[in-house]
Design an enzyme around this catalytic site. Sequence first.
Site, PDB file in Angstrom:
ATOM      1  N   THR A  60      41.020  40.023  70.762  1.00 13.22           N
ATOM      2  CA  THR A  60      39.973  40.839  71.361  1.00 13.22           C
ATOM      3  C   THR A  60      39.709  42.077  70.513  1.00 13.22           C
ATOM      4  O   THR A  60      38.591  42.574  70.447  1.00 13.22           O
ATOM      5  CB  THR A  60      40.360  41.241  72.798  1.00 13.22           C
ATOM      6  OG1 THR A  60      40.507  40.057  73.575  1.00 13.22           O
ATOM      7  CG2 THR A  60      39.326  42.145  73.440  1.00 13.22           C
ATOM      8  N   TYR A  86      52.152  35.210  70.908  1.00 13.92           N
ATOM      9  CA  TYR A  86      50.758  35.101  71.347  1.00 13.92           C
ATOM     10  C   TYR A  86      50.355  33.644  71.168  1.00 13.92           C
ATOM     11  O   TYR A  86      49.930  33.215  70.105  1.00 13.92           O
ATOM     12  CB  TYR A  86      49.896  36.044  70.509  1.00 13.92           C
ATOM     13  CG  TYR A  86      48.462  36.182  70.935  1.00 13.92           C
ATOM     14  CD1 TYR A  86      48.004  35.747  72.177  1.00 13.92           C
ATOM     15  CD2 TYR A  86      47.552  36.774  70.085  1.00 13.92           C
ATOM     16  CE1 TYR A  86      46.683  35.900  72.551  1.00 13.92           C
ATOM     17  CE2 TYR A  86      46.222  36.939  70.447  1.00 13.92           C
ATOM     18  CZ  TYR A  86      45.796  36.501  71.688  1.00 13.92           C
ATOM     19  OH  TYR A  86      44.481  36.650  72.055  1.00 13.92           O
ATOM     20  N   LYS A 144      52.534  35.683  75.607  1.00 17.86           N
ATOM     21  CA  LYS A 144      51.186  35.846  76.127  1.00 17.86           C
ATOM     22  C   LYS A 144      50.558  34.462  76.034  1.00 17.86           C
ATOM     23  O   LYS A 144      50.206  33.991  74.959  1.00 17.86           O
ATOM     24  CB  LYS A 144      50.369  36.856  75.322  1.00 17.86           C
ATOM     25  CG  LYS A 144      48.946  36.991  75.850  1.00 17.86           C
ATOM     26  CD  LYS A 144      48.127  37.978  75.058  1.00 17.86           C
ATOM     27  CE  LYS A 144      46.714  38.029  75.613  1.00 17.86           C
ATOM     28  NZ  LYS A 144      45.845  38.903  74.824  1.00 17.86           N
TER      29      LYS A 144
END
Length: 180
Positions: free
Chosen positions: A47, A136, A163
């Site tokens: 992001t 991640y 995550k």
Amino acid sequence: MTDLTGVIPPATTPFDAAGDIDFAAAGRQIDWLIGEGAHGVAVGGSTGEGQTLEAEEFRDLVQAAADVAGGRAPVIAGIITDSTREAVRRGRLVRDLKVAALQVTPVHYLFRPGDDAMVEHFRTLAGETGQQILIYNVVPWTYLSPALLLRIMDEVPAVIGVKQSAGDLKLLADLMADVK
């Protein structure tokens, strides 16, 4: 070690018209997120355009976030690279910036490295940076199974969590069911 709990949103990375990071805008965003109750912030992830930043830009962004957070909330530094070597380099660049953890994608090439190579990637990263690590798990062609995630967390104590970002609720449920 910093305990990471609650809601830790990803921050975007604002750029100016010339394509440079707008650090003032980034600072206002971090301040706003924390002010609105975020329990921490993650910068430099997908992001936050982390995969497009040069290593020094990444370091400067993490530094700016840590400065603005000022200990009010933990900062997580996202590392999205194609090699263990570059992940280690970026981890070292932010080692002294008071980040709570590194949020790191698995190594991703046009082929998927084997499970032992994935474990070694995170072992090397932990050993070379001395940082806590969150995996991640987002890259489709190197997506790590619940069994491999648990193996990595078992064999590399610095890997403290995941995550899970692939959108597969069955795999998330499998991971949650197997966590001890």
